[in-house]
Design an enzyme around this catalytic site. Structure first.
Site, PDB file in Angstrom:
ATOM      1  N   GLY A  21      19.018   3.497  -3.068  1.00 51.41           N
ATOM      2  CA  GLY A  21      18.983   3.004  -1.874  1.00 51.41           C
ATOM      3  C   GLY A  21      18.360   3.880  -0.698  1.00 51.41           C
ATOM      4  N   SER A  22      18.936   3.718   0.316  1.00 54.72           N
ATOM      5  CA  SER A  22      18.186   4.255   1.517  1.00 54.72           C
ATOM      6  C   SER A  22      18.460   5.806   1.441  1.00 54.72           C
ATOM      7  CB  SER A  22      18.874   3.534   2.771  1.00 54.72           C
ATOM      8  OG  SER A  22      18.551   2.362   2.904  1.00 54.72           O
ATOM      9  N   THR A  23      19.330   6.384   0.668  1.00 61.26           N
ATOM     10  CA  THR A  23      19.393   7.955   0.599  1.00 61.26           C
ATOM     11  C   THR A  23      17.943   8.323   0.217  1.00 61.26           C
ATOM     12  OG1 THR A  23      19.944   8.204  -1.719  1.00 61.26           O
ATOM     13  CG2 THR A  23      21.512   8.293   0.013  1.00 61.26           C
TER      14      THR A  23
END
Length: 481
Positions: free
Chosen positions: A218-220
């Site tokens: 995801g957004s990591t």
């Protein structure tokens, strides 16, 4: 008469030479083959019942060999096995060893090159060859806290590392299992116990979630995007960018949008600080398509994607795909499509940002000591590379601080500890479940530790309610206020 004696002597010498050659072949070239032969029960009993070295944490054994009352001389015993199962692995009569029992096997059996003189001494004294003691970098109290922090019934991982040395202070996961159930001296009991362990959903004795679970980050993954964007010189924390609620991906009808429950919709145009703090998808996707695949790939691989790592357990390679279309690149830039990462990979990247751009080799081994407790090997911090410059690391730190102060990682706020962090939610196609992430370091102005928390296949609201608070719990325990 002389001929008869001569013939007898020749035959006797021939028989002697044949016996000598046969013994030599058996004792030298065929030794390993015979020892490994499945019908060599004596060798199996000797190997599987040997007095292996101890694996310790803070001087206390978590794996040791004790005298056995069975046909085997020694029994392998594990202490606090639920805390350490995936780390120690198990030593069994039924299957090859796993975990550190495998990775450190030469030391634990006394067969490493550095233990050569100990083996020679054993030959002359007639004493049994003793294995080495392997001391781990783990903090037992921190390991217990990490395990207790993870709720039962969820698939979670927590990793805590020392930023300057790369030493792993805690690495826990749930669900877990009792390694003693697989160290039994009965193959039928082993098979029965293994089946019971594997009946637990999401649990395998051969799979350690923090280092082997490759899931959508995801957004990591936007930290990789930021590294490429800031390194290009075309972006800074103050750079203004368009922030539409959604975009149509090239050559498709697919819509890529910002998270419907976030604050991205409040600004149709914003600076990179706001965009990172709120984890807006569309600006990152458009930036990735504008830069192209190569800078993103180079940034990812410089952090360790597409490569295995030894800690000395093998960390499964995280994956960044190649030959991407613009649409696939846009989705990859937000940690979706075919992008995967292990919790350890995300933690390694976080350590590098916190350490001024220098990525340290993670390690579980503090020292190895011989039977006389003399140090055979001592862990020395090792640099893996410089994926980003110190200037880029400072800018990324600023953006990660904003995520805690005003953004998606607000649940990690603490009045005494300044934390820099990045959240992530990896969508799982065809389900209502997600992979929920947070990774960060503290203190933000003088980093000491990096913490990564990941939950797999979890309800979104549950995941976001766990990740940042879990990270904060670990920081509050490890940072001296």
């Amino acid at each position: 008469m002389n001929n008869a004696i001569r013939h007898t002597w020749v035959v006797s010498v021939g028989l002697f030479m044949a016996l000598f050659i046969a013994l030599s072949v058996i004792q030298v070239p065929m030794t390993d083959e015979l020892n490994a032969h499945p019908n060599n029960v004596r060798q199996m009993y000797q190997d599987r019942g040997a007095d292996r070295g101890t694996i310790t944490v803070d001087g206390e054994p978590i794996a040791e060999s004790v005298p056995s009352e069975t046909a085997f001389d020694y029994q392998r015993v594990y202490h606090e096995p639920q805390l350490y199962a995936g780390i120690t692995g198990f030593y069994s009569i039924a299957e090859p060893p796993t975990g550190l029992e495998s990775a450190m096997n030469e030391y634990l059996t006394g067969q490493s090159d550095s233990q050569f003189f100990d083996r020679m001494a054993s030959l002359f004294t007639g004493s049994a060859n003793e294995g080495a003691q392997v001391e781990l970098t783990l903090d037992p109290e921190l390991q217990q806290l990490a395990y207790d922090t993870l709720p039962d019934g969820e698939r979670g991982s927590i990793i805590v590392t020392d930023i300057e040395t790369g030493e792993i202070r805690a690495m826990a996961t749930k669900p877990s299992f009792d390694t003693n159930e697989l160290a039994v001296h009965s193959t039928s009991q082993f098979t029965e116990n293994k089946a019971e362990i594997e009946s637990v959903e999401g649990l395998s004795p051969y799979y350690f979630r923090p280092i082997n679970s490759t899931i959508a980050p995801g957004s990591t993954f936007k930290l990789v995007d930021l590294a490429a964007m800031l390194d290009s010189g075309d972006y800074s924390p103050d750079t203004m960018m368009d922030n539409p609620d959604q975009i149509t991906l090239p050559q498709s009808q697919t819509q890529l949008g910002n998270f419907f429950g976030g604050n991205c919709h409040t600004s149709s145009r914003a600076d990179l600080r706001f965009i990172t703090a709120q984890s807006c998808n569309t600006p990152f996707a458009e930036a990735a398509m504008e830069m192209g695949e190569d800078p993103i790939r180079e940034a990812a691989e410089s952090f360790g994607w597409n490569s295995e790592t030894q800690i000395p357990l093998t960390v499964t390679a995280s994956h960044f795909p190649e030959d991407l279309t613009d649409a696939a690149l846009a989705q990859s830039s937000i940690g979706q499509y075919d992008v995967t990462a292990t919790p350890m990979q995300i933690n390694m990247m976080t350590m590098a940002i916190a350490n001024g751009g220098t990525m340290m080799q993670p390690s579980l081994i503090e020292s190895v000591r011989g039977s006389d407790l003399q140090v055979i090997e001592q862990h020395e911090p090792e640099e893996m590379g410089q994926p980003i410059s110190s200037e880029v690391a400072d800018e990324m730190t600023e953006l990660m601080i904003a995520a805690v102060e005003d953004g998606t990682a607000y649940r990690a706020q603490n009045s005494s500890i300044d934390i820099a962090a990045k959240t992530g939610t990896g969508q799982i196609g065809g389900t209502d479940l997600v992979n929920s992430w947070v990774t960060g370091f503290a203190p933000a102005d003088d980093p000491q530790y990096a913490v990564t928390v990941a939950y797999e296949r979890i309800v979104f609201e549950t995941g976001t309610g766990l990740t940042a608070p879990n990270m904060l719990t670990m920081f509050e325990a490890v940072i001296e206020e």
